[in-house]
Design a protein around this motif. Structure first.
Motif, mmCIF file in Angstrom:
data_model
loop_
_atom_site.group_PDB
_atom_site.id
_atom_site.type_symbol
_atom_site.label_atom_id
_atom_site.label_comp_id
_atom_site.label_asym_id
_atom_site.label_seq_id
_atom_site.Cartn_x
_atom_site.Cartn_y
_atom_site.Cartn_z
ATOM 1 N N VAL A 269 0.819 -1.205 0.000
ATOM 2 C CA VAL A 269 0.000 0.000 0.000
ATOM 3 C C VAL A 269 0.857 1.261 0.000
ATOM 4 O O VAL A 269 0.413 2.331 -0.443
ATOM 5 N N GLU A 270 2.113 1.144 0.487
ATOM 6 C CA GLU A 270 3.008 2.309 0.459
ATOM 7 C C GLU A 270 3.260 2.759 -0.971
ATOM 8 O O GLU A 270 3.408 3.959 -1.240
ATOM 9 N N LEU A 272 1.093 2.575 -3.340
ATOM 10 C CA LEU A 272 -0.123 3.262 -3.769
ATOM 11 C C LEU A 272 -0.171 4.696 -3.250
ATOM 12 O O LEU A 272 -0.726 5.581 -3.907
ATOM 13 N N THR A 273 0.392 4.924 -2.068
ATOM 14 C CA THR A 273 0.351 6.274 -1.507
ATOM 15 C C THR A 273 1.177 7.270 -2.314
ATOM 16 O O THR A 273 1.040 8.482 -2.138
ATOM 17 N N PHE A 278 -4.439 9.504 -4.222
ATOM 18 C CA PHE A 278 -4.731 8.362 -3.366
ATOM 19 C C PHE A 278 -5.065 8.861 -1.956
ATOM 20 O O PHE A 278 -4.344 9.700 -1.398
ATOM 21 N N VAL A 280 -4.535 8.861 1.336
ATOM 22 C CA VAL A 280 -3.506 8.336 2.237
ATOM 23 C C VAL A 280 -4.069 8.035 3.621
ATOM 24 O O VAL A 280 -3.684 7.061 4.262
ATOM 25 N N ALA A 283 -5.333 4.537 3.910
ATOM 26 C CA ALA A 283 -4.463 3.508 3.321
ATOM 27 C C ALA A 283 -4.549 2.169 4.051
ATOM 28 O O ALA A 283 -4.637 1.112 3.411
ATOM 29 N N ASN A 284 -4.540 2.191 5.373
ATOM 30 C CA ASN A 284 -4.556 0.943 6.139
ATOM 31 C C ASN A 284 -5.850 0.164 5.938
ATOM 32 O O ASN A 284 -5.846 -1.076 5.909
ATOM 33 N N ALA A 287 -5.922 -1.212 2.216
ATOM 34 C CA ALA A 287 -4.996 -2.333 2.033
ATOM 35 C C ALA A 287 -5.639 -3.687 2.312
ATOM 36 O O ALA A 287 -5.289 -4.708 1.714
#
Length: 293
Positions: A269-270, A272-273, A278, A280, A283-284, A287
């Motif tokens: 996912v990092e 993707l950020t 995106f 952010v 994100a978690n 994911a």
């Protein structure tokens, strides 16, 4: 006599000028009589639909002198174009409210409703008695600050047993103050689209939920276990498949496809950020719906 006659004697250039002037006068008269100067106003398809019903409604009222419109209590924050017309609001007044709501803002009193829509005092006096705001709004107004209220539907002597949000029914959701049929269906629809909630933080993604209502939801519901969701293969999914994910719009899905075509597989996912647009902060959560293998 000679002086008067001299007034009607013109040179060749003067006669041409007079002829051109007469030509323009005649041409302008034709333009005036045969051209439609009405300004065409562009109206959205939705407004065209409910405006088209106006004549039908008026004819029904005219044919039945005893016709009475019965108005039921309603939350003025969710007035539609058609509902606003039935209440006597103009298109411009309705649009002001809709624009205000697009900013995720709410009116919490008749006075605020009038300030936003700019309706007349007479219309406000006619429809304000039917306004129904959530109970938490009333409590906040009365106490001039945040009030932690007790939901009578859940009130018990013993400790409240939390319900798994992923198995909650519409009836259980409606027991929360501030959640009605419409918002409860939005929660269930989002759960269906995602395959299940992985965190109560996702209640912030449900349009129409206030911080107070989200707090009440957290007091009565939780995620007991991660649901078995169908994960998106982010490295092989098509543009269409990615854009259908609730957290990705088409523009972001396109950026993701472009990124992986230029940089190879997305490992986590990092990666993707790093992509423009995106979310952010989510994100978690995102994911957990993606497969990076």
């Amino acid at each position: 006599m000679n002086k008067l006659k001299s007034l009607f004697m013109f040179t060749s250039d003067q006669r041409k000028g007079i002829f051109v002037l007469l030509f323009f006068i005649v041409a302008l008269q034709f333009v005036y009589f045969f051209t439609d100067f009405n300004i065409t106003q562009t109206i959205s398809p939705d407004k065209q639909e409910w405006l088209a019903m106006q004549s039908k409604i008026d004819s029904i009222k005219a044919s039945n002198p005893k016709y009475i419109v019965k108005v039921y209590p309603f939350n003025p924050n969710f007035i539609t174009d058609y509902k606003g017309y039935k209440l006597g609001m103009s298109v411009r007044e309705i649009d002001r409210l809709l624009d205000y709501r697009k900013e995720n803002k709410y009116v919490n009193s008749p006075k605020e409703f009038q300030a936003v829509t700019q309706i007349s005092d007479s219309l406000l006096n006619a429809i304000a008695p039917y306004f129904k705001f959530p109970d938490w709004v009333k409590n906040t107004t009365q106490n001039k600050g945040y009030v932690k209220y007790e939901n009578k539907a859940f009130a018990k002597n013993e400790k409240t047993v939390l319900i798994d949000i992923n198995v909650a029914t519409q009836e259980e959701l409606i027991k929360i103050y501030g959640i009605g049929e419409v918002i409860s269906l939005r929660i269930l629809k989002l759960k269906e689209n995602l395959g299940g909630f992985v965190s109560m933080e996702q209640m912030n993604d449900v349009w129409g939920l206030s911080p107070e209502v989200i707090g009440a939801l957290n007091s009565h519901f939780k995620v007991y276990a991660l649901p078995m969701v169908h994960k998106i293969d982010i490295n092989n999914a098509s543009l269409k498949e990615i854009s259908q994910f609730s957290y990705f719009r088409y523009a972001l899905a396109k950026e993701i496809v472009t990124y992986r075509s230029m940089n190879g597989d997305i490992k986590n996912v990092e990666d993707l950020t790093k992509i423009k647009g995106f979310p952010v902060e989510k994100a978690n959560i995102i994911a957990l719906y993606l497969d990076f293998d």
